[in-house]
Structures are given as structure tokens and as C-alpha cells.
Design a protein around this motif. Sequence first.
Motif, mmCIF file in Angstrom:
data_model
loop_
_atom_site.group_PDB
_atom_site.id
_atom_site.type_symbol
_atom_site.label_atom_id
_atom_site.label_comp_id
_atom_site.label_asym_id
_atom_site.label_seq_id
_atom_site.Cartn_x
_atom_site.Cartn_y
_atom_site.Cartn_z
ATOM 1 N N VAL A 419 0.729 -0.799 -0.325
ATOM 2 C CA VAL A 419 -0.144 -0.493 -0.045
ATOM 3 C C VAL A 419 0.775 0.768 0.240
ATOM 4 O O VAL A 419 1.660 1.621 0.470
ATOM 5 C CB VAL A 419 -1.067 -0.203 0.978
ATOM 6 C CG1 VAL A 419 -1.262 1.320 0.918
ATOM 7 C CG2 VAL A 419 -1.818 -1.012 0.968
ATOM 8 N N THR A 421 1.012 5.149 0.059
ATOM 9 C CA THR A 421 0.320 6.541 0.345
ATOM 10 C C THR A 421 0.863 7.994 0.272
ATOM 11 O O THR A 421 1.498 7.999 0.663
ATOM 12 C CB THR A 421 -0.837 6.538 2.650
ATOM 13 O OG1 THR A 421 0.387 5.742 2.973
ATOM 14 C CG2 THR A 421 -1.473 5.204 2.319
ATOM 15 N N ASP A 422 0.017 8.904 0.117
ATOM 16 C CA ASP A 422 0.528 10.276 0.375
ATOM 17 C C ASP A 422 0.404 11.121 1.960
ATOM 18 O O ASP A 422 -0.217 10.537 2.437
ATOM 19 C CB ASP A 422 -0.355 10.867 -0.608
ATOM 20 C CG ASP A 422 0.236 12.210 -0.383
ATOM 21 O OD1 ASP A 422 0.704 13.004 0.317
ATOM 22 O OD2 ASP A 422 -1.004 13.544 -0.551
ATOM 23 N N THR A 425 -1.316 13.284 2.804
ATOM 24 C CA THR A 425 -3.711 13.401 3.002
ATOM 25 C C THR A 425 -3.522 11.973 4.446
ATOM 26 O O THR A 425 -5.149 11.485 4.259
ATOM 27 C CB THR A 425 -3.914 13.462 2.009
ATOM 28 O OG1 THR A 425 -3.172 12.308 1.399
ATOM 29 C CG2 THR A 425 -3.668 14.627 1.436
ATOM 30 N N GLY A 426 -2.454 10.852 4.046
ATOM 31 C CA GLY A 426 -3.507 9.155 4.073
ATOM 32 C C GLY A 426 -4.061 9.081 2.882
ATOM 33 O O GLY A 426 -4.400 7.995 2.841
ATOM 34 N N LYS A 427 -4.091 9.525 1.815
ATOM 35 C CA LYS A 427 -4.845 8.655 0.917
ATOM 36 C C LYS A 427 -3.912 8.137 0.021
ATOM 37 O O LYS A 427 -3.459 8.322 0.073
ATOM 38 C CB LYS A 427 -5.295 10.117 0.261
ATOM 39 C CG LYS A 427 -6.579 10.448 0.573
ATOM 40 C CD LYS A 427 -7.124 11.628 -0.708
ATOM 41 C CE LYS A 427 -7.934 12.572 0.018
ATOM 42 N NZ LYS A 427 -8.352 13.916 -0.812
ATOM 43 N N GLN A 428 -4.641 6.718 -0.461
ATOM 44 C CA GLN A 428 -3.460 5.942 -1.125
ATOM 45 C C GLN A 428 -3.442 6.340 -2.887
ATOM 46 O O GLN A 428 -3.974 7.153 -3.082
ATOM 47 C CB GLN A 428 -4.559 4.576 -1.225
ATOM 48 C CG GLN A 428 -4.311 3.762 0.327
ATOM 49 C CD GLN A 428 -5.320 2.341 -0.526
ATOM 50 O OE1 GLN A 428 -5.266 1.407 1.028
ATOM 51 N NE2 GLN A 428 -4.566 1.762 -1.414
ATOM 52 N N PHE A 455 5.778 9.789 0.163
ATOM 53 C CA PHE A 455 5.081 8.907 0.090
ATOM 54 C C PHE A 455 5.103 7.760 0.926
ATOM 55 O O PHE A 455 6.562 6.888 1.405
ATOM 56 C CB PHE A 455 5.518 7.762 -1.136
ATOM 57 C CG PHE A 455 5.019 8.409 -2.438
ATOM 58 C CD1 PHE A 455 3.183 8.785 -3.082
ATOM 59 C CD2 PHE A 455 5.718 9.716 -2.965
ATOM 60 C CE1 PHE A 455 3.063 9.572 -4.074
ATOM 61 C CE2 PHE A 455 5.432 10.067 -4.208
ATOM 62 C CZ PHE A 455 4.060 10.505 -4.945
ATOM 63 N N GLU A 456 4.531 6.879 1.872
ATOM 64 C CA GLU A 456 4.793 6.369 2.355
ATOM 65 C C GLU A 456 4.108 4.695 1.944
ATOM 66 O O GLU A 456 3.497 4.380 1.525
ATOM 67 C CB GLU A 456 3.394 5.793 3.858
ATOM 68 C CG GLU A 456 3.865 4.662 4.751
ATOM 69 C CD GLU A 456 3.194 5.179 6.096
ATOM 70 O OE1 GLU A 456 3.437 5.760 7.039
ATOM 71 O OE2 GLU A 456 2.417 4.252 6.214
ATOM 72 N N SER A 458 4.676 0.702 1.929
ATOM 73 C CA SER A 458 4.491 -0.653 3.539
ATOM 74 C C SER A 458 5.078 -1.344 3.238
ATOM 75 O O SER A 458 5.019 -2.854 4.069
ATOM 76 C CB SER A 458 2.437 -1.273 3.496
ATOM 77 O OG SER A 458 1.928 -1.668 1.987
#
Length: 482
Positions: A419, A421-422, A425-428, A455-456, A458
Motif C-alpha cells: 500500500v 499512501t501520500d 493526506t493519508g490517501k492511497q 509517500f509511505e 508498506s
Amino acid sequence: MKKIFLSIALTLATSAAFAQWAGKEYVVEEDEQVLEKLDEWQDLKLGFFVHWGAYSVEGLCESWPVVSEDVDWLTPHENLKEFRDHYFDLPKRFNPTKFSPDQWADLAVDMGAKYFVFTTKHHDGFTMWDTKQTDYKITNPEYPYANAKYADITGSLFDAMRNKNMMIGAYISKPDWHSPYYWSPSFESPGRNVNYKIERHPDWWKKYTDFFYNQVEELMTNYGDIDILWLDGAWADKANRGQDMGMDRVGAMCREKQPGIMVVDRWVGGRWENYRTPEQHIPGEAEAIPWETCMTVNCCFSYRFVESEETNVKEARELTHKLIDIVSKGGNLLLDLGASPEGWFNKKEVEVVREMGEWLKINGKAIYSTRAVAPYAEANVRYTKSKDGKKVYAIVLLEEGEQMTKAMLPGCLVAKDAVVTDVATGKQVNFSQQGNSTLVDMPKKKGTAQYAVAFEISKVEKMAGKEFGNSQAAIDADNRNL
């Protein structure tokens, strides 16, 4: 925890890439409390550094104008003796009536700093606390600020910063050009070094080293918890003209008074340089040892008046990019502002550090408490990883006005079931594998958020790239005129 620190120490001790700094050995600390402090300090990433002293009254370079050296950053004086007399009288005009330590602490929070280092005494010897070792101090009754509410400037700042949960660093110069036992009035003072032969006057040198020891002891005893002793003036070292500052004695006292304190005898190497401090430079490659770039918001460490041609304030985007680059290579940024005669900072400099802080507020997860991960820096992308190693962060640096619909993450192969995410914002976001790299969709940003997109990730299949490289800090050390 102990096993982790021992593992780090073994790794450091056996890596040839950073064991020497221009011939100066990096000694891995064995004190577990110091190792814990170093680990905590490496979580913080951004420090607030302030140069402030009587030199700000005239917007002068800190201390250096009194030195008789023909170097490129100094303009020769027509009459050096007259200028020195003038310079050393500046405290009689130093009256920072607008100084508010709480306002400084709020600024530190706004910029995203997590620790604070203050110049308690620069090379000129003017002491910014109520020392009992000299009258050349901010609290001298003959000076205008002596009876002010915050007259003990060092103490008031340290208290205010601790109230904001900042780590505290005390900068102090080893040489003192005002002391008659460093620059003896019996001789001319042609340069930055002690102006007499120590072997001929060992009693003078003992008085000087005792003076230095006693001042450091005051800081360690009377000013609360101190996390860092940040020493400057590398030429005051036994390897140079026998200027033995008795660092084993000083360091042992510091550790007794302040268990776990990090001692940074910068540019010297050896047991009392717990982390390295390249100045105004960012290493070209990642570093395995603890390190910190000290860098100015403008071109200079001390205050410059607005009308000066030397302001050259770095823009917030540039500062943010520098911080990201440093963190990706395993370092911290100690960012300096010079305080004004009144006790505040240039308006433009305050603006840009606050704007950098705005970016950190929404993207700090990719910066704070992270560690370096190969390939560190590729093209316009910088990488970090979470302290537990479970997540990777990719940060895409953007230029002003640049809007990308997609970005390549070179050397980072994101797992198909990951996954992404930004961080802000936490949005994928969508992504696709491209050989050993990954192509990600870029969210649209504006304002300070557009400085860089973090970007995070996972899960990654592979991080391909260079290992720790040769030390830029070694090059910096070679360039110092010691």
C-alpha cells in the motif's frame, strides 16, 4: 536495547568507510547512556542554532573581525588595535530589549525543530550567562542589560526550550580571545591561536584551562539538563602548538554532572567527538556515523542588517530540500539564525523557517524518527525508512510550479501487494513496477505542500543502490584553516 546499541557499535567500529576523518579517528562511544542519547538525537532531525552576542550590535561577523589573519571572509582594518578596543567595548551598547525566550521557543516549534543549540560564548569571550569566572559577561552591572528580566540569557533560553520538550545544546568556544591567559597582553596576537609559547609559560596555560573547565562546569551544574556540549575552536587542541585543553578531565566532569551527555569536540576526532559536524556542506553520499550539518538560513551565522548585501536568505523550498537530503543520508540539520541587537531575527528569515515548518507538520512522518536506507538519493527522490525498518518513505523533490502526474522512484521496487499512501493526506495512490523501480501517481499540491511529496510504502521487494560512501566531512575538515 543494549544489544541494539552494541550491534551499532560493532558495525561502526568495523566499517572502513568512516573510521577516519582526514586522519582523525571516530571513536565509538561505550557509555550506554550516551549511545541512547545519540539514538534519541538521531530521531530529532532538525535543530535550531542561534549565534548571538554583542557583535550583533553592529551586524558584525561573530568574533572573527578581531583576528589578524588575511583570509577571504575578513576585510582588513586600517588600525587593528583601535578596532579591537572598539569591538571589545560593544557589550556596553548591547541591550536586547525585545528579547523574549518564549517567543524564540515558539519559533523553534513553528519551524519544526526538536533541539536547540545556543552560543553561550563565542571566540571573543563574551559570555551570555552569569558566569563567575569573568566580568566580560551579559550580567556585568556596567552593561545595560544586566538588570533585565532575562539578563541570564542562556538560562532563560534553556528553560523556555525545555518547556517545549527540546533537547538542549550548549555551544562554547574553547579559545577565548578576551582572556589574558589565551591572548596574553604581554605579546601581540597575530592569529587565532594562543599568542605565547605554552612550554615557556605553563602557569598561564594552566590558568586558562582551569578557566575553561570552570565555565563548562557552571553550565553543567547551574543550567538544568544539558544534552549536548557543542565545542568550537578546533585549533585549541594539543596537536596544535600544544594547546591541550584537558578534554579527558572536561569530558569526565560533564558525564558526572550530566550522565549521557553528548560531547562534540568538533573537527578534532577521538573520544570526545560523539558526532561529526560538517559546516555549510551536505555530504555527497550517506554517512554511517552520527552526523549533523550546521548551516545558515542566510550566508552567515551571525545577524546581518536587512540592508546588507550579505543577507542572501535561502528560500523555504531550498531549506526543505536540504533537510530532506540530509535526513536521507543519515544526518541531522542544525539550522542557524543570527539574532538581532534587539533580540529577534530578520523578518524574511523567520518567514522561510516557518514555511519549512508548515511542510514538516504534514510530512514529518517521513522525516522524524527515520533512518537512512539505500539508495538514499537518486535523481529528485530521497529515501528514508521507519526506525523499525518496516516502512520505507520516498520523497519527491519538486521545483517551484512543477506539477507531475507521475513520478519514478528509482531503485525502489515496491511489492505488488503493498500500500502506497501520500503522507500529507493519508490517501492511497496507484503505482506500477518498472524494472527495479516504481512509477507512482503524483497527487496535486499547492503552497508549501508542493515543496516535496512524501509517500509511505508498506512493503518493498528490493531497494537497489549504493552503500555508505566516502565522507564529505573529511573533505570539509581538510578545507578548514586550522
